[in-house]
Scaffold this motif. Structure first.
Motif, PDB file in Angstrom:
ATOM      1  N   LEU A 132      32.275  62.421  66.399  1.00  0.00           N
ATOM      2  CA  LEU A 132      32.603  60.998  66.335  1.00  0.00           C
ATOM      3  C   LEU A 132      32.154  60.290  67.607  1.00  0.00           C
ATOM      4  CD1 LEU A 132      33.967  58.929  64.579  1.00  0.00           C
ATOM      5  CD2 LEU A 132      36.148  59.529  65.623  1.00  0.00           C
ATOM      6  N   LYS A 133      32.436  60.925  68.733  1.00  0.00           N
ATOM      7  CA  LYS A 133      32.089  60.303  70.008  1.00  0.00           C
ATOM      8  C   LYS A 133      30.571  60.153  70.113  1.00  0.00           C
ATOM      9  CE  LYS A 133      32.920  60.259  74.888  1.00  0.00           C
ATOM     10  NZ  LYS A 133      33.756  60.658  76.015  1.00  0.00           N
ATOM     11  N   GLU A 134      29.863  61.183  69.677  1.00  0.00           N
ATOM     12  CA  GLU A 134      28.408  61.137  69.730  1.00  0.00           C
ATOM     13  C   GLU A 134      27.883  60.005  68.847  1.00  0.00           C
ATOM     14  OE1 GLU A 134      26.483  64.648  70.125  1.00  0.00           O
ATOM     15  OE2 GLU A 134      24.475  63.805  69.794  1.00  0.00           O
ATOM     16  N   HIS A 135      28.451  59.914  67.658  1.00  0.00           N
ATOM     17  CA  HIS A 135      28.032  58.883  66.721  1.00  0.00           C
ATOM     18  C   HIS A 135      28.265  57.493  67.301  1.00  0.00           C
ATOM     19  CE1 HIS A 135      27.001  56.995  63.007  1.00  0.00           C
ATOM     20  NE2 HIS A 135      28.234  56.537  62.770  1.00  0.00           N
ATOM     21  N   LEU A 136      29.433  57.297  67.901  1.00  0.00           N
ATOM     22  CA  LEU A 136      29.757  55.986  68.477  1.00  0.00           C
ATOM     23  C   LEU A 136      28.822  55.658  69.637  1.00  0.00           C
ATOM     24  CD1 LEU A 136      33.658  56.171  68.450  1.00  0.00           C
ATOM     25  CD2 LEU A 136      32.235  54.607  67.119  1.00  0.00           C
ATOM     26  N   LEU A 137      28.564  56.657  70.468  1.00  0.00           N
ATOM     27  CA  LEU A 137      27.661  56.432  71.596  1.00  0.00           C
ATOM     28  C   LEU A 137      26.281  56.019  71.113  1.00  0.00           C
ATOM     29  CD1 LEU A 137      28.689  59.312  74.033  1.00  0.00           C
ATOM     30  CD2 LEU A 137      28.704  56.859  74.549  1.00  0.00           C
ATOM     31  N   GLU A 138      25.834  56.684  70.036  1.00  0.00           N
ATOM     32  CA  GLU A 138      24.534  56.337  69.450  1.00  0.00           C
ATOM     33  C   GLU A 138      24.523  54.898  68.971  1.00  0.00           C
ATOM     34  OE1 GLU A 138      23.291  58.947  66.260  1.00  0.00           O
ATOM     35  OE2 GLU A 138      23.222  60.608  67.705  1.00  0.00           O
ATOM     36  N   LEU A 139      25.592  54.540  68.254  1.00  0.00           N
ATOM     37  CA  LEU A 139      25.670  53.177  67.716  1.00  0.00           C
ATOM     38  C   LEU A 139      25.631  52.151  68.842  1.00  0.00           C
ATOM     39  CD1 LEU A 139      28.429  53.463  64.970  1.00  0.00           C
ATOM     40  CD2 LEU A 139      26.004  52.948  64.626  1.00  0.00           C
ATOM     41  N   LEU A 140      26.353  52.433  69.918  1.00  0.00           N
ATOM     42  CA  LEU A 140      26.420  51.486  71.023  1.00  0.00           C
ATOM     43  C   LEU A 140      25.106  51.445  71.791  1.00  0.00           C
ATOM     44  CD1 LEU A 140      30.056  52.105  72.215  1.00  0.00           C
ATOM     45  CD2 LEU A 140      29.147  49.990  71.247  1.00  0.00           C
ATOM     46  N   ALA A 141      24.394  52.587  71.834  1.00  0.00           N
ATOM     47  CA  ALA A 141      23.116  52.610  72.519  1.00  0.00           C
ATOM     48  C   ALA A 141      22.062  51.867  71.710  1.00  0.00           C
ATOM     49  CB  ALA A 141      22.685  54.051  72.771  1.00  0.00           C
ATOM     50  N   GLU A 142      22.181  51.956  70.378  1.00  0.00           N
ATOM     51  CA  GLU A 142      21.206  51.307  69.496  1.00  0.00           C
ATOM     52  C   GLU A 142      21.321  49.802  69.475  1.00  0.00           C
ATOM     53  OE1 GLU A 142      21.081  52.531  65.362  1.00  0.00           O
ATOM     54  OE2 GLU A 142      21.386  54.583  66.029  1.00  0.00           O
ATOM     55  N   ARG A 143      22.474  49.341  69.860  1.00  0.00           N
ATOM     56  CA  ARG A 143      22.796  47.928  69.612  1.00  0.00           C
ATOM     57  C   ARG A 143      21.748  46.978  70.206  1.00  0.00           C
ATOM     58  NH1 ARG A 143      23.020  45.796  74.800  1.00  0.00           N
ATOM     59  NH2 ARG A 143      23.190  47.724  75.992  1.00  0.00           N
ATOM     60  N   ALA A 144      21.096  47.386  71.320  1.00  0.00           N
ATOM     61  CA  ALA A 144      20.103  46.515  71.925  1.00  0.00           C
ATOM     62  C   ALA A 144      18.988  46.250  70.932  1.00  0.00           C
ATOM     63  CB  ALA A 144      19.563  47.151  73.195  1.00  0.00           C
ATOM     64  N   VAL A 145      18.532  47.331  70.260  1.00  0.00           N
ATOM     65  CA  VAL A 145      17.457  47.216  69.278  1.00  0.00           C
ATOM     66  C   VAL A 145      17.918  46.337  68.114  1.00  0.00           C
ATOM     67  CG1 VAL A 145      15.847  48.510  67.871  1.00  0.00           C
ATOM     68  CG2 VAL A 145      16.829  49.560  69.927  1.00  0.00           C
ATOM     69  N   VAL A 146      19.138  46.606  67.650  1.00  0.00           N
ATOM     70  CA  VAL A 146      19.664  45.842  66.528  1.00  0.00           C
ATOM     71  C   VAL A 146      19.782  44.373  66.905  1.00  0.00           C
ATOM     72  CG1 VAL A 146      21.656  45.515  65.022  1.00  0.00           C
ATOM     73  CG2 VAL A 146      20.891  47.822  65.607  1.00  0.00           C
ATOM     74  N   GLY A 147      20.282  44.132  68.129  1.00  0.00           N
ATOM     75  CA  GLY A 147      20.450  42.763  68.582  1.00  0.00           C
ATOM     76  C   GLY A 147      19.133  42.026  68.658  1.00  0.00           C
ATOM     77  N   ALA A 148      18.075  42.743  69.006  1.00  0.00           N
ATOM     78  CA  ALA A 148      16.770  42.090  69.151  1.00  0.00           C
ATOM     79  C   ALA A 148      16.143  41.796  67.803  1.00  0.00           C
ATOM     80  CB  ALA A 148      15.844  42.981  69.975  1.00  0.00           C
ATOM     81  N   ALA A 149      16.499  42.604  66.780  1.00  0.00           N
ATOM     82  CA  ALA A 149      15.849  42.470  65.486  1.00  0.00           C
ATOM     83  C   ALA A 149      16.232  41.179  64.793  1.00  0.00           C
ATOM     84  CB  ALA A 149      16.217  43.663  64.599  1.00  0.00           C
TER      85      ALA A 149
END
Lengths: 264, 281
Positions: free
Chosen positions: A247-264
């Motif tokens: 779960l922690k890994e998944h959340l960290l991934e989601l939070l790390a990805e957010r920059a890409v998502v935010g830019a899209a």
């Protein structure tokens, strides 16, 4: 499957040209503990303030128990980011004034009920001995405990917490998290909790579901994650389970990805 | 020009850094008594020079009169010959009447101005225009309305001591942090609870600063007003002594006025320090 208790549909909030949050859909069932997580400035607090009724959404609707939220109400208690205790009132008076405002009964019997409630809550959070102190004489943890006691004292149906332990040291934070869980399970009236945090461990330890937000502006829900851990949870045992690690890994991934998502 | 920005200036005016520095420097030297004696010595020398160059009485003859006045302050030989104590009491009574009436008007008005932007926008020009009007210009108005010279003096005190309290109270009320307002909203405070548990406690230090400035103004103004009103009071006494060419009495009265003014200011400064709460971040 129970009907949603708190329902957000397409909620958005703009301040002039700036859109803080947009297109938020979220259903919370009665008795759930839900955490909103995301980077700072992603509009988590904005969203919580909207649910508290401190602002009106510029788009969409928020319903609590089938009724649209039109302003602050005694059915929602709140713990603010900066504790927001009144500096001229004692610990006791800070809690009592809130209870007295929500339950304005003047008869001696009614007053006694209010006094008993304040005393019980201050005892639960370990501040009864410090009830005559002013907030300026308390440590950060004690101030936030007072704020938590005040929020529970008005017997809210929904408890809203805006990064309540963000400014505290790690040790104080973990003990306050445990106290929060105790109060929540102990207080039958307060069933549903919404909490804003940026601490992943805190989110996992406390919540049933975690709402991961994208980065602002135009922040929205990235993903809602179930926490597959049975209650009551034991902090140390939890840390060594595979479910926790995944779960922690998944959340960290989601939070790390957010920059890409935010830019899209 | 808003009321609020103006206030910060008037609040700063009372905290004179030079005086602070002077005071702490004097304390470093030894005691307050030493600095007081030093100040008296400097004043005495300058005074002696001024007296030597003009018709003013010197410090020694003045101190003689000062002692004579102080030894028998409450004698009463009819309307034109009263002790300095009675004159000061007459002035103090007018000052406190005018000041109390003005506080009763100024604090609620300040709360109203501070809590409502529309009211503030409407009243601000009124305050800005009336505030700089000289106390003496109000005297005829007081006479016309109240038909009595002593009451006109009270009226002048009332009008002139309104503004600092109005402005400071408004500044206090308009500076209530958003977080306190949110507490009131989330916990459903009614208007009374909001006023007594948030507005007034938060504004109290501002209100006391305003009252302190108002009291200073009132004490300044009463002397001038009594010169016009006559009958009794320390202002009347100064003018009456001047007309009798008793300059020792004039100078002694100035000393009394100064000492009482200082005492009044200390009183409010003391009250202010009772009501300061550490703001918690």
């Amino acid at each position: 499957m129970t009907a949603p208790y708190l329902e957000l549909r397409g909620v958005g909030q703009s301040f002039g040209k700036y859109t803080a949050v947009a297109g938020i859909d979220l259903s919370v069932t009665r008795g759930e503990f839900v955490t909103l997580i995301g980077h700072s400035g992603c509009g988590k607090s904005t969203l919580l303030n909207l649910i508290a009724g401190l602002g009106k959404p510029t788009a969409g609707s928020i319903e609590l128990d089938g009724k649209p939220i039109s302003g602050p109400g005694a059915d929602r208690g709140m713990v603010f980011q900066n504790h927001s205790l009144l500096p001229w009132l004692s610990v006791y008076a800070n809690v009592y004034e809130a209870v007295d405002a929500v339950f304005p009964g003047r008869r001696p019997q009614e007053k006694q009920v209010k006094r008993d409630r304040v005393e019980r809550l201050l005892r639960v959070v370990g501040l009864w001995e410090h009830r005559d102190k002013r907030p300026g004489e308390l440590s950060g943890g004690m101030r936030q405990r007072t704020a938590v006691a005040r929020a529970f004292a008005i017997v809210p149906r929904v408890l809203l917490l805006d990064e309540p332990f963000g400014a505290l040291d790690a040790l104080t934070r973990t003990s306050l998290q445990d106290e929060l869980i105790n109060l929540w399970s102990f207080d039958q009236a307060t069933e549903t909790v919404l909490m804003v945090t940026h601490d992943i461990d805190e989110a996992i330890y406390l919540s049933d579901r975690i709402v991961v937000m994208t980065n602002g502006p135009r922040a929205t829900v990235r993903e809602v994650v179930q926490v597959p851990l049975a209650r009551p949870r034991e902090r140390h045992a939890m840390l060594h389970t595979a479910a926790y690690a995944d779960l922690k890994e998944h959340l960290l991934e989601l939070l790390a990805e957010r920059a890409v998502v935010g830019a899209a | 020009m808003s009321i609020v920005t103006d206030t910060t200036r008037s609040r700063e005016r009372i905290v004179i850094p030079g005086l602070r520095g002077l005071r702490s420097g004097a304390l470093a030297l030894g005691s307050g008594a030493v600095s007081l004696a030093g100040a008296a010595a400097i004043l005495g020398v300058l005074w002696a020079i001024a007296a030597w160059q003009s018709e003013l009485p010197g410090p020694i003859s003045t101190m003689g009169t000062f002692w004579r006045l102080l030894r028998d302050p409450f004698y009463d030989n009819g309307p034109n010959d009263k002790g300095i104590g009675l004159q000061l009491l007459a002035s103090l009574q007018r000052v406190f009447t005018g000041f109390a009436l003005s506080a009763l008007v100024a604090i609620p008005l300040g709360v109203l101005l501070g809590s409502n932007r529309i009211v503030r926008r409407f009243f601000d020009p009124v305050v800005q225009v009336l505030k700089p009007v000289s106390p003496l210009a109000w005297f005829p108005i007081g006479l016309v309305v109240l038909q009595s010279q002593p009451n006109a003096a009270v009226f002048v005190v009332f009008i002139c001591s309104l503004w600092p309290t109005v402005i400071n109270t408004a500044a206090g009320v308009s500076s209530i942090p958003e977080s306190h307002k949110n507490v009131a909203r989330v916990f459903q405070f009614n208007a009374w609870k909001y006023l007594t548990r948030i507005v007034l406690p938060h504004s109290l230090p501002y209100i006391i600063t305003g009252l302190r400035l108002s009291m200073g103004v009132a004490w300044l103004v009463i002397v001038a007003a009594e010169m016009l009103s006559g009958s009794a009071g320390v202002g009347f006494y100064v003018w009456d002594s001047y007309n009798a060419s008793n300059f020792e009495a004039v100078l002694s009265a100035i000393l009394f006025i100064g000492i009482i003014g200082l005492a009044l200011d200390r009183l409010f400064a003391g009250a202010g320090s009772l009501f300061s709460y550490p703001e918690v971040a």
